[in-house]
Design a protein around this motif. Structure first.
Motif, mmCIF file in Angstrom:
data_model
loop_
_atom_site.group_PDB
_atom_site.id
_atom_site.type_symbol
_atom_site.label_atom_id
_atom_site.label_comp_id
_atom_site.label_asym_id
_atom_site.label_seq_id
_atom_site.Cartn_x
_atom_site.Cartn_y
_atom_site.Cartn_z
ATOM 1 N N LEU A 1 0.835 -1.203 0.000
ATOM 2 C CA LEU A 1 0.000 0.000 0.000
ATOM 3 C C LEU A 1 0.872 1.257 0.000
ATOM 4 C CD1 LEU A 1 -2.721 1.434 0.169
ATOM 5 C CD2 LEU A 1 -2.618 1.160 2.662
ATOM 6 N N ILE A 2 1.915 1.246 0.819
ATOM 7 C CA ILE A 2 2.810 2.406 0.867
ATOM 8 C C ILE A 2 3.478 2.623 -0.486
ATOM 9 C CG2 ILE A 2 4.957 3.266 1.871
ATOM 10 C CD1 ILE A 2 4.130 1.999 4.497
ATOM 11 N N PHE A 3 3.930 1.528 -1.106
ATOM 12 C CA PHE A 3 4.563 1.663 -2.417
ATOM 13 C C PHE A 3 3.566 2.170 -3.454
ATOM 14 C CE2 PHE A 3 5.709 -0.288 -6.555
ATOM 15 C CZ PHE A 3 6.857 0.444 -6.783
ATOM 16 N N ALA A 4 2.326 1.687 -3.396
ATOM 17 C CA ALA A 4 1.302 2.151 -4.331
ATOM 18 C C ALA A 4 1.036 3.643 -4.162
ATOM 19 C CB ALA A 4 0.016 1.351 -4.134
ATOM 20 N N LEU A 5 0.995 4.111 -2.915
ATOM 21 C CA LEU A 5 0.769 5.532 -2.671
ATOM 22 C C LEU A 5 1.948 6.373 -3.170
ATOM 23 C CD1 LEU A 5 -0.772 5.399 0.925
ATOM 24 C CD2 LEU A 5 -1.967 5.859 -1.231
ATOM 25 N N MET A 6 3.167 5.880 -2.977
ATOM 26 C CA MET A 6 4.328 6.605 -3.479
ATOM 27 C C MET A 6 4.347 6.615 -5.007
ATOM 28 S SD MET A 6 7.369 5.534 -0.834
ATOM 29 C CE MET A 6 8.366 6.916 -1.345
ATOM 30 N N LEU A 7 3.940 5.502 -5.598
ATOM 31 C CA LEU A 7 3.864 5.442 -7.054
ATOM 32 C C LEU A 7 2.805 6.408 -7.570
ATOM 33 C CD1 LEU A 7 5.021 3.975 -9.531
ATOM 34 C CD2 LEU A 7 3.193 2.289 -9.280
ATOM 35 N N PHE A 8 1.696 6.506 -6.835
ATOM 36 C CA PHE A 8 0.648 7.451 -7.210
ATOM 37 C C PHE A 8 1.184 8.884 -7.183
ATOM 38 C CE2 PHE A 8 -2.869 10.267 -5.865
ATOM 39 C CZ PHE A 8 -3.698 10.109 -6.970
ATOM 40 N N GLY A 9 2.117 9.153 -6.261
ATOM 41 C CA GLY A 9 2.698 10.485 -6.185
ATOM 42 C C GLY A 9 3.462 10.891 -7.427
ATOM 43 N N CYS A 10 3.927 9.912 -8.205
ATOM 44 C CA CYS A 10 4.639 10.232 -9.444
ATOM 45 C C CYS A 10 3.729 10.870 -10.488
ATOM 46 C CB CYS A 10 5.272 8.968 -10.036
ATOM 47 S SG CYS A 10 6.532 8.196 -8.994
ATOM 48 N N PHE A 11 2.420 10.652 -10.360
ATOM 49 C CA PHE A 11 1.488 11.097 -11.388
ATOM 50 C C PHE A 11 0.692 12.327 -10.971
ATOM 51 C CE2 PHE A 11 2.138 6.521 -11.856
ATOM 52 C CZ PHE A 11 2.535 6.452 -13.177
ATOM 53 N N ILE A 12 0.980 12.890 -9.799
ATOM 54 C CA ILE A 12 0.279 14.094 -9.368
ATOM 55 C C ILE A 12 0.870 15.295 -10.107
ATOM 56 C CG2 ILE A 12 -0.223 15.617 -7.425
ATOM 57 C CD1 ILE A 12 -0.096 13.221 -5.600
ATOM 58 N N PRO A 13 0.054 16.077 -10.810
ATOM 59 C CA PRO A 13 0.583 17.266 -11.495
ATOM 60 C C PRO A 13 1.191 18.246 -10.492
ATOM 61 C CG PRO A 13 -1.636 16.740 -12.272
ATOM 62 C CD PRO A 13 -1.385 15.873 -11.068
ATOM 63 N N PHE A 14 2.331 18.792 -10.847
ATOM 64 C CA PHE A 14 3.020 19.695 -9.939
ATOM 65 C C PHE A 14 2.186 20.939 -9.626
ATOM 66 C CE2 PHE A 14 7.408 18.089 -11.516
ATOM 67 C CZ PHE A 14 7.217 16.931 -10.780
ATOM 68 N N GLN A 15 1.386 21.383 -10.603
ATOM 69 C CA GLN A 15 0.612 22.601 -10.394
ATOM 70 C C GLN A 15 -0.408 22.448 -9.266
ATOM 71 O OE1 GLN A 15 1.160 21.041 -13.211
ATOM 72 N NE2 GLN A 15 1.966 22.464 -14.730
ATOM 73 N N VAL A 16 -0.843 21.217 -9.011
ATOM 74 C CA VAL A 16 -1.865 20.977 -8.000
ATOM 75 C C VAL A 16 -1.338 21.277 -6.597
ATOM 76 C CG1 VAL A 16 -3.332 19.196 -6.960
ATOM 77 C CG2 VAL A 16 -3.032 19.280 -9.440
ATOM 78 N N VAL A 17 -0.055 21.078 -6.382
ATOM 79 C CA VAL A 17 0.499 21.176 -5.029
ATOM 80 C C VAL A 17 1.215 22.494 -4.769
ATOM 81 C CG1 VAL A 17 0.762 18.679 -4.896
ATOM 82 C CG2 VAL A 17 2.654 20.077 -5.735
ATOM 83 N N LEU A 18 1.155 23.432 -5.698
ATOM 84 C CA LEU A 18 1.872 24.683 -5.507
ATOM 85 C C LEU A 18 1.404 25.421 -4.258
ATOM 86 C CD1 LEU A 18 2.245 26.150 -9.117
ATOM 87 C CD2 LEU A 18 3.977 25.052 -7.703
ATOM 88 N N LEU A 19 0.090 25.588 -4.099
ATOM 89 C CA LEU A 19 -0.424 26.320 -2.941
ATOM 90 C C LEU A 19 -0.179 25.580 -1.635
ATOM 91 C CD1 LEU A 19 -1.861 28.746 -1.797
ATOM 92 C CD2 LEU A 19 -4.062 27.644 -2.313
ATOM 93 N N PRO A 20 -0.497 24.267 -1.521
ATOM 94 C CA PRO A 20 -0.179 23.564 -0.263
ATOM 95 C C PRO A 20 1.316 23.576 0.068
ATOM 96 C CG PRO A 20 -1.685 22.269 -1.595
ATOM 97 C CD PRO A 20 -1.228 23.405 -2.449
ATOM 98 N N MET A 21 2.149 23.428 -0.953
ATOM 99 C CA MET A 21 3.587 23.441 -0.697
ATOM 100 C C MET A 21 4.057 24.824 -0.253
ATOM 101 S SD MET A 21 6.316 21.637 -0.544
ATOM 102 C CE MET A 21 5.925 20.129 -1.449
ATOM 103 N N ALA A 22 3.504 25.879 -0.832
ATOM 104 C CA ALA A 22 3.871 27.233 -0.425
ATOM 105 C C ALA A 22 3.500 27.482 1.033
ATOM 106 C CB ALA A 22 3.201 28.257 -1.334
ATOM 107 N N ARG A 23 2.324 27.008 1.434
ATOM 108 C CA ARG A 23 1.900 27.176 2.830
ATOM 109 C C ARG A 23 2.792 26.359 3.768
ATOM 110 N NH1 ARG A 23 -3.050 29.509 3.753
ATOM 111 N NH2 ARG A 23 -3.219 28.380 5.720
ATOM 112 N N THR A 24 3.184 25.169 3.329
ATOM 113 C CA THR A 24 4.066 24.336 4.153
ATOM 114 C C THR A 24 5.435 24.981 4.331
ATOM 115 O OG1 THR A 24 2.933 22.324 3.383
ATOM 116 C CG2 THR A 24 5.119 22.053 4.353
#
Length: 292
Positions: A120-143
């Motif tokens: 499950l952990i590997f599947a979730l990490m693999l899923f992270g490879c396909f997340i568009p970078f633009q989606v996480v810009l705001l959460p990453m900026a806040r972090t």
């Protein structure tokens, strides 16, 4: 009978040469933009206006390279891409080292120290490879703001490490699957622990996949523009952002030779990496493809 053999041999040779000719033609066509950039970067501006793109320089000069490095305008200041070039190295080197080492540990733990939920952990990490970078810009900026790392080199390193771990884990996991589990089991019976097995057994045979991970991460991070422009201040911007600012800043006459020289400077590290280590990249990708 001899005539038939000769015709077949001649036909095979002609077919081989035809394939070579097609491949060489495609390579030349692919390299044409690079040739144009290189020729333009060593021409005086007057010669660029008067000649064609593919014309050889009549009076070659390195002045555009010097100006691109130290004098050309980037944004509101005129200081060249030299400082930003070293900014990129300050980001790339720690990010590549950390993400590669963590990916190796993850791949080792997911294959040789099986535990509940590993798939499950590997599947979730693999899923992270396909997340568009633009989606996480705001959460990453806040972090980054919450961590106090906004507009800093350390913040950019953290961003690239987080996004690189998914890819490096995938590389090392697929490589370590091909290593016999009996080696690890025997080491456990001898009393070796988690890190001792990793250092003494896994790391010595991991050179091919380390090369793959380093080349992949180096290229991705060096060529990154989105994170660089979103999470950096002016003094911490990577060379890709500085290059964009230079090309899109108008200060009167458009200096195409300086722009091309700056683009060549920005591309040199990745070109050098691929020229020196390209063959090892292919070997590393196929090193873990067959088990046993």
């Amino acid at each position: 009978m001899d005539n038939v053999i000769r015709r077949r041999t001649l036909g095979a040779r002609l077919a081989r040469w035809a394939v070579y000719a097609v491949l060489v033609g495609m390579a030349l066509f692919y390299l044409l933009p690079l040739v144009v950039m290189l020729l333009t970067s060593v021409k005086p501006l007057e010669e660029i206006r008067a000649g064609s793109l593919l014309a050889l320089p009549q009076a070659p000069t390195l002045a555009p390279w010097v100006k691109a490095w130290s004098e050309a305008c980037t944004g509101m200041r005129c200081e060249g891409v030299g400082g930003y070039f070293w900014n990129s190295f300050r980001i790339v080197i720690p990010a590549v080292a950390i993400s590669t080492f963590l990916g190796a540990l993850n791949g080792y733990a997911l294959t040789k120290w099986r535990f509940r939920g590993a798939d499950l952990i590997f599947a979730l990490m693999l899923f992270g490879c396909f997340i568009p970078f633009q989606v996480v810009l705001l959460p990453m900026a806040r972090t980054l703001g919450w961590l106090g790392l906004s507009n800093s080199t350390a913040g950019l390193v953290l961003v690239h490490v987080v996004f690189g771990i998914a890819f490096t884990t995938l590389f090392f996991r697929n490589f370590y699957v091909a290593i016999p589990n009996e080696l690890v089991s025997a080491a456990k019976l001898d009393g070796a622990g988690f890190f001792r097995i990793f250092w003494r057994i896994l790391l010595p045979v991991s050179a091919p996949i380390f090369v793959v991970s380093v080349i992949w991460q180096f290229t991705q991070i060096w060529n990154d523009f989105l994170f660089g422009v979103a999470f950096s201040a002016f003094e911490t911007q990577p060379v890709t952002v500085a290059l964009n600012n230079m090309v899109n800043t108008s200060t009167g006459v458009k200096e195409y030779n300086v722009d091309m020289a700056a683009a060549m400077i920005a591309a040199l590290p990745t070109l050098v990496v691929y020229v020196l280590a390209g063959k090892y990249f292919v070997r590393g990708l196929t090193a873990g493809s067959v088990k046993g």
